[in-house]
Design a protein around this motif. Structure first.
Motif, PDB file in Angstrom:
ATOM      1  N   GLN A 237      -9.812   2.043  -3.352  1.00  0.00           N
ATOM      2  CA  GLN A 237      -9.606   1.657  -1.959  1.00  0.00           C
ATOM      3  C   GLN A 237      -8.886   0.321  -1.857  1.00  0.00           C
ATOM      4  OE1 GLN A 237     -13.808   2.002  -0.981  1.00  0.00           O
ATOM      5  NE2 GLN A 237     -13.367   3.665   0.453  1.00  0.00           N
ATOM      6  N   LEU A 238      -9.335  -0.659  -2.634  1.00  0.00           N
ATOM      7  CA  LEU A 238      -8.684  -1.976  -2.596  1.00  0.00           C
ATOM      8  C   LEU A 238      -7.241  -1.872  -3.063  1.00  0.00           C
ATOM      9  CD1 LEU A 238      -8.867  -5.036  -2.158  1.00  0.00           C
ATOM     10  CD2 LEU A 238      -9.628  -5.243  -4.538  1.00  0.00           C
ATOM     11  N   TYR A 239      -7.006  -1.126  -4.123  1.00  0.00           N
ATOM     12  CA  TYR A 239      -5.644  -0.956  -4.643  1.00  0.00           C
ATOM     13  C   TYR A 239      -4.717  -0.397  -3.567  1.00  0.00           C
ATOM     14  CZ  TYR A 239      -1.749   1.221  -7.095  1.00  0.00           C
ATOM     15  OH  TYR A 239      -0.492   1.623  -7.468  1.00  0.00           O
ATOM     16  N   ARG A 240      -5.148   0.653  -2.889  1.00  0.00           N
ATOM     17  CA  ARG A 240      -4.298   1.289  -1.879  1.00  0.00           C
ATOM     18  C   ARG A 240      -4.048   0.370  -0.692  1.00  0.00           C
ATOM     19  NH1 ARG A 240      -7.211   7.253  -2.287  1.00  0.00           N
ATOM     20  NH2 ARG A 240      -6.109   7.935  -4.178  1.00  0.00           N
ATOM     21  N   LEU A 241      -5.055  -0.371  -0.282  1.00  0.00           N
ATOM     22  CA  LEU A 241      -4.882  -1.284   0.850  1.00  0.00           C
ATOM     23  C   LEU A 241      -3.902  -2.402   0.525  1.00  0.00           C
ATOM     24  CD1 LEU A 241      -8.589  -1.484   2.027  1.00  0.00           C
ATOM     25  CD2 LEU A 241      -6.679  -0.652   3.420  1.00  0.00           C
ATOM     26  N   LEU A 242      -3.899  -2.837  -0.727  1.00  0.00           N
ATOM     27  CA  LEU A 242      -3.001  -3.924  -1.121  1.00  0.00           C
ATOM     28  C   LEU A 242      -1.557  -3.476  -1.315  1.00  0.00           C
ATOM     29  CD1 LEU A 242      -5.281  -5.862  -3.647  1.00  0.00           C
ATOM     30  CD2 LEU A 242      -4.524  -6.643  -1.383  1.00  0.00           C
ATOM     31  N   GLN A 243      -1.298  -2.160  -1.214  1.00  0.00           N
ATOM     32  CA  GLN A 243       0.062  -1.648  -1.399  1.00  0.00           C
ATOM     33  C   GLN A 243       0.881  -1.645  -0.119  1.00  0.00           C
ATOM     34  OE1 GLN A 243       0.924  -1.151  -4.694  1.00  0.00           O
ATOM     35  NE2 GLN A 243      -1.185  -1.921  -4.770  1.00  0.00           N
ATOM     36  N   GLU A 244       0.253  -1.894   1.034  1.00  0.00           N
ATOM     37  CA  GLU A 244       0.986  -1.815   2.308  1.00  0.00           C
ATOM     38  C   GLU A 244       0.653  -3.006   3.192  1.00  0.00           C
ATOM     39  OE1 GLU A 244      -0.363   1.337   4.838  1.00  0.00           O
ATOM     40  OE2 GLU A 244      -2.224   1.583   3.712  1.00  0.00           O
ATOM     41  N   ALA A 246       0.092  -3.111   6.406  1.00  0.00           N
ATOM     42  CA  ALA A 246      -1.004  -2.851   7.341  1.00  0.00           C
ATOM     43  C   ALA A 246      -2.357  -3.005   6.638  1.00  0.00           C
ATOM     44  CB  ALA A 246      -0.883  -1.444   7.930  1.00  0.00           C
ATOM     45  N   GLY A 247      -2.422  -2.575   5.380  1.00  0.00           N
ATOM     46  CA  GLY A 247      -3.661  -2.712   4.626  1.00  0.00           C
ATOM     47  C   GLY A 247      -4.001  -4.162   4.352  1.00  0.00           C
ATOM     48  N   ILE A 248      -2.987  -4.945   3.979  1.00  0.00           N
ATOM     49  CA  ILE A 248      -3.208  -6.369   3.715  1.00  0.00           C
ATOM     50  C   ILE A 248      -3.669  -7.077   4.987  1.00  0.00           C
ATOM     51  CG2 ILE A 248      -2.041  -8.530   3.144  1.00  0.00           C
ATOM     52  CD1 ILE A 248      -0.303  -6.886   1.186  1.00  0.00           C
ATOM     53  N   ALA A 249      -3.023  -6.769   6.114  1.00  0.00           N
ATOM     54  CA  ALA A 249      -3.409  -7.392   7.382  1.00  0.00           C
ATOM     55  C   ALA A 249      -4.853  -7.034   7.745  1.00  0.00           C
ATOM     56  CB  ALA A 249      -2.455  -6.954   8.492  1.00  0.00           C
ATOM     57  N   LEU A 254     -10.980  -9.428   7.770  1.00  0.00           N
ATOM     58  CA  LEU A 254     -12.403  -9.256   7.488  1.00  0.00           C
ATOM     59  C   LEU A 254     -13.063 -10.569   7.063  1.00  0.00           C
ATOM     60  CD1 LEU A 254     -12.171  -5.922   5.457  1.00  0.00           C
ATOM     61  CD2 LEU A 254     -13.020  -6.187   7.802  1.00  0.00           C
ATOM     62  N   LYS A 255     -14.326 -10.726   7.466  1.00  0.00           N
ATOM     63  CA  LYS A 255     -15.098 -11.896   7.058  1.00  0.00           C
ATOM     64  C   LYS A 255     -15.583 -11.783   5.612  1.00  0.00           C
ATOM     65  CE  LYS A 255     -17.097 -12.812  11.659  1.00  0.00           C
ATOM     66  NZ  LYS A 255     -18.375 -12.925  12.410  1.00  0.00           N
ATOM     67  N   ALA A 256     -15.821 -10.550   5.164  1.00  0.00           N
ATOM     68  CA  ALA A 256     -16.342 -10.354   3.808  1.00  0.00           C
ATOM     69  C   ALA A 256     -15.934  -8.985   3.287  1.00  0.00           C
ATOM     70  CB  ALA A 256     -17.865 -10.484   3.795  1.00  0.00           C
ATOM     71  N   ILE A 257     -15.539  -8.945   2.012  1.00  0.00           N
ATOM     72  CA  ILE A 257     -15.160  -7.700   1.343  1.00  0.00           C
ATOM     73  C   ILE A 257     -15.997  -7.609   0.075  1.00  0.00           C
ATOM     74  CG2 ILE A 257     -13.283  -6.364   0.317  1.00  0.00           C
ATOM     75  CD1 ILE A 257     -11.359  -8.250   1.975  1.00  0.00           C
ATOM     76  N   LEU A 258     -16.960  -6.691   0.071  1.00  0.00           N
ATOM     77  CA  LEU A 258     -17.853  -6.529  -1.074  1.00  0.00           C
ATOM     78  C   LEU A 258     -17.277  -5.475  -2.009  1.00  0.00           C
ATOM     79  CD1 LEU A 258     -20.543  -7.129  -2.494  1.00  0.00           C
ATOM     80  CD2 LEU A 258     -21.600  -5.375  -1.032  1.00  0.00           C
ATOM     81  N   LEU A 259     -17.000  -5.871  -3.247  1.00  0.00           N
ATOM     82  CA  LEU A 259     -16.369  -4.987  -4.222  1.00  0.00           C
ATOM     83  C   LEU A 259     -17.403  -4.502  -5.231  1.00  0.00           C
ATOM     84  CD1 LEU A 259     -13.192  -7.164  -4.897  1.00  0.00           C
ATOM     85  CD2 LEU A 259     -13.428  -5.278  -3.265  1.00  0.00           C
ATOM     86  N   GLY A 260     -17.343  -3.222  -5.552  1.00  0.00           N
ATOM     87  CA  GLY A 260     -18.304  -2.674  -6.505  1.00  0.00           C
ATOM     88  C   GLY A 260     -17.881  -1.302  -6.969  1.00  0.00           C
ATOM     89  N   GLY A 261     -18.841  -0.560  -7.535  1.00  0.00           N
ATOM     90  CA  GLY A 261     -18.572   0.789  -7.988  1.00  0.00           C
ATOM     91  C   GLY A 261     -17.945   0.865  -9.371  1.00  0.00           C
TER      92      GLY A 261
END
Length: 480
Positions: A237-244, A246-249, A254-261
């Motif tokens: 999910q993070l990878y795909r959002l960082l490719q565009e 709109a995703g970066i914006a 967001l105030k917080a992005i919790l990464l896991g999995g």
């Protein structure tokens, strides 16, 4: 909190008109959330369900699904949310292991996939009339969920968690990542996964809202449409959002992005930090109701490249063999085995996770791999996560997964699936040359394969067994 006190009563009084749930189908305030939960709990009671019995739920995300699960918790029945996208045989196998009293089906669920278990449309329960009878007393320590583990290799196990496990996990998380009335946590992970359920409990205890995206809705659209302030994301999910753009914006809002999995590639963390994203890396497992460790607000890049520090003191340590051991109030009741619940512990009362790791001098956890992922190549032990970490640090590599493939002379050899970022192409010769600077020859993958369009996933994690079979089949086809 009292052992028999229902937490939704308190939050409904304190935040009665605050939004609790919001999605494409509408929204509920906390007072409406509480009232609808009681109505549905009564409807479940009228089907003959009793506290301690199991209810399987096979449904896609919706605003009503959290209410249904909370109704199960209030009544004291054990909610068993299942992945509606599972192949029929897998779904039937999970239902056979659970032996639920009843199966609740969403509109999209196929009735013929559930075997002999009695079924009921979820819509029928959601339409339950206002409560007419008193519900049984609530108990915090009662089993609340059975979730199938999402480990990357072994067969999924049915883990039994109590309401208290989820409750104390949410308290620990909320102490670390601020969440308050008016905030909205995007339900970007499924409710059959412990990380998705964690969102429900964090919002329940803080007065924040759960934002439920519509099926097929992109994450950038959902973040903007529902005013999300927090999100939980896995690597893909993070990878795909960082490719565009709109995703970066969307991420920057967001105030917080919790990464896991699972392991988070260093290149993504560095890119996120450079963009000013408020990132938190973490370590957790189904058996501990989500996070056991996480980074803290304002942590440095160096710290974000770890899995953080334990959220609760004295709940995590490393054994002499390098295995991560855990204990505490979030530790599950045990694995379901027939009608028994079995909790495997060490002689001194710790749960062995199967993960390998170390704690640095500042107490930050660094995961180095899993015991059951190790394999032997020509008499040498190989930990695939070590190779993956080096691959992810190479220019242009967005993600990597290394699996063992059978070899007549060596026993097994490492083969790597590589996801290339941007417009670059997979160049096996270049990857081999770069890895050879850091790794001995037997650890350099013999073959590099492009990341498959359809990953071998079960839940949120790529399953190594599936990917290993895919590699074996692909190599066999190429060699005739």
């Amino acid at each position: 909190m009292s052992e028999t006190h229902w937490p939704l009563d308190d939050i409904a009084r304190e935040c009665d008109d605050e939004i609790a749930l919001v999605g494409a189908q509408g929204s509920y305030t906390f007072s409406e959330y509480r009232r609808k939960t009681v109505d549905i709990a009564t409807g479940l009671l009228e089907t003959g369900l009793q506290p301690g019995q199991r209810v399987a739920v096979v449904a896609s995300p919706s605003v009503d699904l959290p209410i249904l699960l909370m109704a199960c918790f209030r009544l004291g029945v054990i909610a068993c949310p299942l992945n509606p996208g599972l192949p029929p045989a897998n779904l039937r196998a999970q239902l056979e292991a659970l032996r639920p009293r009843i199966v609740l089906l969403g509109e999209e669920a196929c009735h013929e996939n559930v075997g002999a278990a009695p079924t009921l449309p979820m819509s029928e329960i959601l339409a339950s009339a206002p409560a007419r009878e008193e519900l049984p007393a609530f108990h915090l320590s009662r089993p609340a969920t059975i979730l199938f583990t999402s480990g990357s290799c072994a067969t999924p196990k049915a883990a039994v968690l109590t309401f208290a496990n989820h409750y104390h996990s949410a308290i620990a998380s909320n102490r670390n990542i601020r969440l308050a009335p008016g905030d909205r946590w995007l339900l970007s992970l499924p409710l059959y996964h412990v990380a998705g359920l964690g969102v429900l409990f964090r919002c329940l205890l803080s007065g924040a809202a759960v934002s439920v995206p519509e099926a097929g809705e992109s994450l950038p659209e959902a973040i903007g449409r529902y005013g999300a302030t927090h999100a939980s994301l896995v690597t893909t999910q993070l990878y795909r959002l960082l490719q565009e753009d709109a995703g970066i914006a969307a991420l920057q809002s967001l105030k917080a992005i919790l990464l896991g999995g699972g392991p988070m590639p260093e290149c993504l963390i560095r890119q996120g930090m450079a963009l000013g994203l408020r990132l938190y890396t973490s370590y957790g497992l189904t058996e501990t109701a989500s996070q056991m460790a996480a980074t803290r607000p304002g942590d440095s890049l160096e710290h974000l490249l770890s899995s953080g520090t334990p959220l609760t003191p004295k709940t995590l340590r490393i054994s002499e063999q390098g295995e991560v051991l855990v204990q505490g109030q979030t530790l599950f009741a045990g694995y379901l085995s027939g009608e028994e619940v079995v909790l495997p512990l060490t002689d001194d009362g710790w749960f062995p996770t199967g993960d390998l790791g170390r704690l640095d001098d500042a107490g930050y956890l660094c995961i180095t791999g899993r015991k059951d992922n190790q394999f032997i190549c020509g008499g040498e032990n190989i930990q695939p996560e070590e190779i993956e970490a080096h691959l992810r640090n190479l220019p242009g590599v967005a993600d990597a997964l290394v699996v063992p493939v059978e070899h007549a002379a060596m026993g097994h050899v490492p083969v790597a699936f590589v996801r290339i970022g941007g417009r670059e192409n997979l160049d096996p010769a270049a990857l081999t040359s770069l890895l050879a600077r850091h790794l001995p020859n037997h650890k350099v993958p013999r073959v590099f394969l492009p990341w498959p369009e359809r990953e071998g996933k079960d839940g949120l994690k790529t399953r190594r067994g599936v990917m290993a079979r895919l590699a074996q089949e692909q190599l066999r086809a190429e060699t005739g």
